[in-house]
Scaffold this active site. Structure first.
Site, PDB file in Angstrom:
ATOM      1  N   SER A   1       8.771  -2.426 -15.391  1.00  0.00           N
ATOM      2  CA  SER A   1       9.937  -2.531 -14.109  1.00  0.00           C
ATOM      3  C   SER A   1      11.274  -3.124 -14.193  1.00  0.00           C
ATOM      4  O   SER A   1      11.966  -3.096 -13.850  1.00  0.00           O
ATOM      5  CB  SER A   1       8.630  -3.836 -13.021  1.00  0.00           C
ATOM      6  OG  SER A   1       8.695  -4.255 -13.545  1.00  0.00           O
TER       7      SER A   1
ATOM      8  N   CYS B   1       0.910  -1.131   0.064  1.00  0.00           N
ATOM      9  CA  CYS B   1      -0.509   0.519  -0.029  1.00  0.00           C
ATOM     10  C   CYS B   1       1.197   1.265   0.222  1.00  0.00           C
ATOM     11  O   CYS B   1       1.833   1.279   0.193  1.00  0.00           O
ATOM     12  CB  CYS B   1      -0.788   0.291   1.509  1.00  0.00           C
ATOM     13  SG  CYS B   1      -2.103  -1.570   1.313  1.00  0.00           S
TER      14      CYS B   1
ATOM     15  N   TYR C   1      10.420  -4.260  -7.474  1.00  0.00           N
ATOM     16  CA  TYR C   1       9.246  -4.085  -7.909  1.00  0.00           C
ATOM     17  C   TYR C   1       8.629  -3.341  -8.039  1.00  0.00           C
ATOM     18  O   TYR C   1       8.657  -2.413  -8.263  1.00  0.00           O
ATOM     19  CB  TYR C   1       9.198  -5.966  -8.088  1.00  0.00           C
ATOM     20  CG  TYR C   1       7.368  -5.350  -8.105  1.00  0.00           C
ATOM     21  CD1 TYR C   1       6.951  -5.479  -9.939  1.00  0.00           C
ATOM     22  CD2 TYR C   1       6.664  -5.774  -7.297  1.00  0.00           C
ATOM     23  CE1 TYR C   1       5.989  -5.970  -9.938  1.00  0.00           C
ATOM     24  CE2 TYR C   1       5.031  -5.839  -7.237  1.00  0.00           C
ATOM     25  CZ  TYR C   1       4.809  -5.631  -8.771  1.00  0.00           C
ATOM     26  OH  TYR C   1       3.575  -5.697  -9.548  1.00  0.00           O
TER      27      TYR C   1
ATOM     28  N   CYS D   1      11.695 -13.758   1.024  1.00  0.00           N
ATOM     29  CA  CYS D   1      10.971 -14.743   0.034  1.00  0.00           C
ATOM     30  C   CYS D   1      11.686 -15.188  -0.732  1.00  0.00           C
ATOM     31  O   CYS D   1      11.890 -15.782  -1.713  1.00  0.00           O
ATOM     32  CB  CYS D   1      10.162 -14.006  -1.107  1.00  0.00           C
ATOM     33  SG  CYS D   1      11.006 -12.066  -1.346  1.00  0.00           S
TER      34      CYS D   1
ATOM     35  N   CYS E   1      13.052  -4.524   3.052  1.00  0.00           N
ATOM     36  CA  CYS E   1      12.093  -5.645   2.270  1.00  0.00           C
ATOM     37  C   CYS E   1      13.335  -5.057   0.686  1.00  0.00           C
ATOM     38  O   CYS E   1      13.140  -3.895   0.014  1.00  0.00           O
ATOM     39  CB  CYS E   1      11.085  -4.885   1.491  1.00  0.00           C
ATOM     40  SG  CYS E   1       9.882  -6.205   0.394  1.00  0.00           S
TER      41      CYS E   1
ATOM     42  N   ASP F   1      12.832  -9.476 -17.832  1.00  0.00           N
ATOM     43  CA  ASP F   1      11.746  -8.854 -16.553  1.00  0.00           C
ATOM     44  C   ASP F   1      11.160  -9.381 -14.803  1.00  0.00           C
ATOM     45  O   ASP F   1      13.250  -9.392 -15.406  1.00  0.00           O
ATOM     46  CB  ASP F   1      10.531  -9.991 -17.302  1.00  0.00           C
ATOM     47  CG  ASP F   1       8.681 -10.296 -16.847  1.00  0.00           C
ATOM     48  OD1 ASP F   1       8.363  -8.719 -15.905  1.00  0.00           O
ATOM     49  OD2 ASP F   1       8.131 -11.470 -16.383  1.00  0.00           O
ATOM     50  N   ASP F   2      11.285  -8.705 -14.361  1.00  0.00           N
ATOM     51  CA  ASP F   2      11.415  -8.982 -12.450  1.00  0.00           C
ATOM     52  C   ASP F   2      11.953 -10.052 -11.959  1.00  0.00           C
ATOM     53  O   ASP F   2      12.107  -9.968 -10.576  1.00  0.00           O
ATOM     54  CB  ASP F   2      10.452  -7.633 -12.248  1.00  0.00           C
ATOM     55  CG  ASP F   2       8.988  -7.783 -12.620  1.00  0.00           C
ATOM     56  OD1 ASP F   2       8.844  -8.752 -11.531  1.00  0.00           O
ATOM     57  OD2 ASP F   2       8.363  -7.264 -13.150  1.00  0.00           O
TER      58      ASP F   2
ATOM     59  N   CYS G   1      15.277  -7.906   3.690  1.00  0.00           N
ATOM     60  CA  CYS G   1      14.671  -8.839   4.458  1.00  0.00           C
ATOM     61  C   CYS G   1      15.030  -9.632   3.415  1.00  0.00           C
ATOM     62  O   CYS G   1      14.524  -8.849   1.918  1.00  0.00           O
ATOM     63  CB  CYS G   1      13.230  -8.221   5.098  1.00  0.00           C
ATOM     64  SG  CYS G   1      12.130  -9.741   4.736  1.00  0.00           S
TER      65      CYS G   1
ATOM     66  N   CYS H   1       5.556 -13.904   0.747  1.00  0.00           N
ATOM     67  CA  CYS H   1       5.230 -12.767   1.894  1.00  0.00           C
ATOM     68  C   CYS H   1       4.351 -12.806   3.050  1.00  0.00           C
ATOM     69  O   CYS H   1       3.442 -12.831   2.752  1.00  0.00           O
ATOM     70  CB  CYS H   1       6.026 -11.387   0.980  1.00  0.00           C
ATOM     71  SG  CYS H   1       6.108 -10.077   2.239  1.00  0.00           S
TER      72      CYS H   1
ATOM     73  N   GLY I   1      -0.666   1.035  -4.789  1.00  0.00           N
ATOM     74  CA  GLY I   1      -2.473   0.098  -4.616  1.00  0.00           C
ATOM     75  C   GLY I   1      -3.056   0.270  -5.038  1.00  0.00           C
ATOM     76  O   GLY I   1      -3.502   1.663  -5.266  1.00  0.00           O
TER      77      GLY I   1
ATOM     78  N   ASN J   1       0.401   0.928   5.308  1.00  0.00           N
ATOM     79  CA  ASN J   1       1.294   0.286   4.630  1.00  0.00           C
ATOM     80  C   ASN J   1       2.213  -1.073   5.378  1.00  0.00           C
ATOM     81  O   ASN J   1       3.039  -1.043   6.476  1.00  0.00           O
ATOM     82  CB  ASN J   1       2.126   0.777   3.627  1.00  0.00           C
ATOM     83  CG  ASN J   1       3.132  -0.054   2.706  1.00  0.00           C
ATOM     84  OD1 ASN J   1       3.818   0.177   3.023  1.00  0.00           O
ATOM     85  ND2 ASN J   1       2.399  -1.069   2.516  1.00  0.00           N
ATOM     86  N   GLY J   2       1.543  -2.006   5.419  1.00  0.00           N
ATOM     87  CA  GLY J   2       2.308  -3.389   5.204  1.00  0.00           C
ATOM     88  C   GLY J   2       1.389  -4.343   6.197  1.00  0.00           C
ATOM     89  O   GLY J   2       0.225  -4.899   5.297  1.00  0.00           O
TER      90      GLY J   2
END
Length: 513
Positions: free
Chosen positions: A308, A23, A267, A461, A261, A370-371, A458, A407, A50, A125-126
Site C-alpha cells: 500500500s 468487508c 489504504y 479518523c 470514506c 508507508d500508508d 468522511c 472508525c 476481508g 460491508n460497513g
C-alpha cells in the site's frame, strides 16, 4: 491473494494491530451463467477487504443455499462445492469482523426465512451504530433467530427484513433501511431478485456493472473487471436497486448526503479500483508528490513499504527526483492465518512478511513511505531492521494524516487511547519509532489528491468530525451485541452443522463438517 497492507501485524501480535480492512460484497443476477464461479472470482478480487471468512448464497429460483466458512476465499471454496451451487442469482461476502467476533456463526451471508416461507439472504460491508437499538427492535418483535446465535449487525438487519410477511422484500427494505444508522453497503436477495442498497452518506463504496446476460454489484470496480463486467455507475447514497427478470429498478429510501470514506483512498481499496470517478492509484501517487513537497528529505533512495505504500513512494520519487528502489521484499503468501506463531517466531515480527535487500539498503539514506501509523510498533521494528541492514539514515513519510480517532463505520481501528498520535506530537512519534525524520501528508493535501470536495468525504479518523451521530460509549463497539440479551433461541454452536433445518421454502445453509 490478500492485499499487502503495510501493517505486517495481522497475525504476529494481537496488541500491534493496524487498521483492519472492511468487508467485500458481491452480487450477480445472470441466467445462463455459472453465478457461483462468478461470485468466487468476484470475492477473490475483494479478498483484501476481508480475510476472516467467506461465503455465498445461490438461488435457482426455488431454493436458496448458503455456503460459508472461516478462512480465505480459496480455502473455503473448491471445484466440487462451486459445482453444487447452481442457480441464476448469487451474493457473496469476504469478511473482516467490525461487529461481532470472528466466528462461523457471524460469517456471511446471513439467511432468514419469513413466516410465509420466503427466503432472505444478506451480505454487508460497513458498520451500524444503532446496533443496540436494532437488537431491542428484534427482541420486541419476537423474531426468532432461526436456530443460530449471531452477534453481528448483519444478522439483525436480515431478521428485520424477514419480519414483514405482508410485504414484498423490496417493500420491507424500504421500511427497514431508513431505520438503520451508520455505514452500510448491502447486497441481498430472495429466490428471484438481487437487491443492493447503500447508506445515505455512501461511506463504503458500491458499484453496479453490466454483463452480456446480466448484472453485477460489487464493493469495488476491480471486481467488475475480474468477472468481465463493464462499469455502469456507483450505487447512489440512499438508493435501493432491484434486479430480476423484469430488469433493473431503483428507488430512494433516504436523501443523499455523500460522505465517502477518505481512508478507502489511502489504504482499503485496491489501487486498480476507481472511486467517485477517481483512480485510487492516481490518488496515491498524487499523495506521494504532495508528501515530497510538504516534507522534503535529503536522501539517496525512496523505498515503499509494500504494497500500500508503493504508489505514494513512486509519487514521492517523481516529485523529489530521488531515485525509487525496491528495498523490502514482501512474502506474497503470508496472509491471514489461524496458526499462531510461537514466542520465538513472533519475535522475528516484521521479517515474516518483509525482508530487506541489504545490498540495496547498505550505506544509503532512505525515504521510507508507508500508508499510516497506528501504534507505531510496526514502524519501530521496520526502522530498526533497516538500520541493522546498513541504512545510514531513515526518513519516514506517511501517506495519510495522523490517525487520532477510531472508525465506527466499518474499519476496525485501535481505540483512541491506543493511537500513538493522541499521546505524542510529531517529534515524539519520530523519536518513538527511531526515525531520523517523520512527515505526514496534510489533510488538505490528501483531500486535494482525491479530487473530491472536502464536504463529500468522511474524515473522522483524521479530524474527529463524525458525519453520522454516534450513540453513547456503552452501546457502541465491535462486541456490543455480545453483551445484550436479545431473547433469541440459543443452540450449541459446535452442534450446528447446518444453520437452518429444511423448511417449506427449501432454504439451507451449509458449512464444512
Amino acid at each position: 491473494m490478500p492485499k499487502g497492507d503495510g501493517k505486517l501485524t495481522h497475525d504476529l501480535d494481537p496488541h500491534d494491530k493496524g487498521p483492519q480492512d472492511a468487508c467485500g460484497v458481491f452480487g450477480v443476477w445472470a441466467p445462463g451463467e455459472e453465478v457461483a464461479k462468478l461470485t468466487y472470482y468476484g470475492l477473490y478480487a475483494l479478498q483484501h477487504r476481508g480475510q476472516e471468512a467467506a461465503g455465498m448464497a445461490v438461488s435457482d429460483g426455488s431454493h436458496v443455499v448458503v455456503y460459508k466458512e472461516l478462512g480465505l476465499v480459496s480455502q473455503v471454496f473448491d471445484e466440487p462445492t462451486l459445482a453444487s451451487l447452481r442457480g441464476h442469482l448469487a451474493i457473496g461476502h469476504a469478511r473482516y469482523s467490525t461487529t461481532g467476533g470472528s466466528t462461523w456463526e457471524n460469517a456471511q451471508p446471513t439467511l432468514r426465512s419469513t413466516p410465509t416461507g420466503d427466503i432472505v439472504a444478506l451480505a454487508h460491508n460497513g458498520n451500524l451504530v444503532n446496533t443496540a437499538e436494532l437488537a431491542r427492535m428484534v427482541a420486541a418483535a419476537g423474531i426468532a433467530a432461526d436456530g443460530i446465535v449471531s452477534t453481528s449487525d448483519t444478522s439483525l438487519v436480515t431478521s428485520l427484513l424477514a419480519a414483514h410477511p405482508d410485504l414484498s422484500l423490496q417493500a420491507a427494505a424500504l421500511k427497514v433501511l431508513p431505520q438503520l444508522r451508520g455505514a452500510f453497503s448491502f447486497v441481498f436477495m430472495d429466490e428471484h431478485t438481487l437487491y443492493a442498497a447503500r447508506d445515505a452518506q455512501g461511506v463504503r463504496p458500491l458499484v453496479l456493472g453490466r454483463l452480456e446476460r446480466g448484472w453485477v454489484v460489487a464493493s469495488e470496480t476491480a471486481a467488475l473487471d475480474i468477472v468481465g463486467a463493464s462499469m455502469v455507475r456507483e450505487i447512489e447514497p440512499g438508493e435501493l436497486i432491484a434486479v430480476d427478470e423484469h430488469g433493473l429498478r431503483s428507488e430512494r429510501f433516504a436523501p443523499p448526503e455523500p460522505k465517502g470514506c477518505t481512508f478507502e483512498y489511502v489504504y482499503l481499496a485496491r489501487p486498480d479500483t476507481t472511486i467517485a470517478g477517481r483512480s485510487v492509484h492516481a490518488t496515491r501517487v498524487k499523495v506521494g508528490r504532495t508528501l515530497a513537497i510538504e516534507h522534503p528529505a535529503d536522501a539517496d533512495l525512496v523505498i515503499p513499504v509494500p504494497e500500500s505504500g508503493t504508489p505514494a513512494a513512486v509519487g514521492y520519487a517523481q516529485e523529489s527526483g530521488i531515485p525509487y528502489g525496491l528495498g523490502l521484499v514482501k512474502n506474497s503468501y503470508v496472509g491471514r492465518t489461524f496458526i499462531q506463531p510461537s514466542q520465538s517466531i513472533r519475535q522475528l515480527g516484521i521479517r515474516l512478511k518483509l525482508n530487506p535487500l541489504k545490498d540495496v539498503i547498505r550505506g544509503k539514506r532512505l525515504v521510507v513511505v508507508d500508508d499510516s501509523i497506528v501504534r507505531g510498533n510496526t514502524q519501530r521494528a521496520l526502522v530498526r531492521m533497516l538500520r541493522e541492514s546498513g541504512a545510514l539514515e531513515v526518513h519516514v513519510r506517511i501517506s495519510s494524516p495522523p490517525l487520532k480517532w477510531p472508525c465506527f463505520y466499518g474499519i476496525d481501528f485501535a481505540t483512541k487511547a491506543e493511537l500513538i498520535a493522541n499521546g505524542l506530537d510529531n517529534d515524539g512519534i519520530r523519536a518513538s519509532i527511531g526515525a531520523d525524520s517523520l512527515g505526514y501528508v496534510s489533510l488538505d493535501g490528501l483531500i486535494a489528491a482525491t479530487e473530491q470536495p472536502k464536504s463529500r468525504l468522511c474524515r473522522a479518523c483524521f479530524d474527529g468530525e463524525y458525519p453520522i451521530p454516534l450513540p453513547a460509549d456503552d452501546v457502541i463497539g465491535k462486541h456490543v451485541l455480545e453483551g445484550i440479551e436479545r431473547g433469541l433461541d440459543r443452540v450449541t454452536p459446535g452442534a450446528a452443522v447446518r444453520q437452518l433445518a429444511a423448511s417449506p421454502g427449501g432454504e439451507d445453509a451449509l458449512r464444512r463438517p
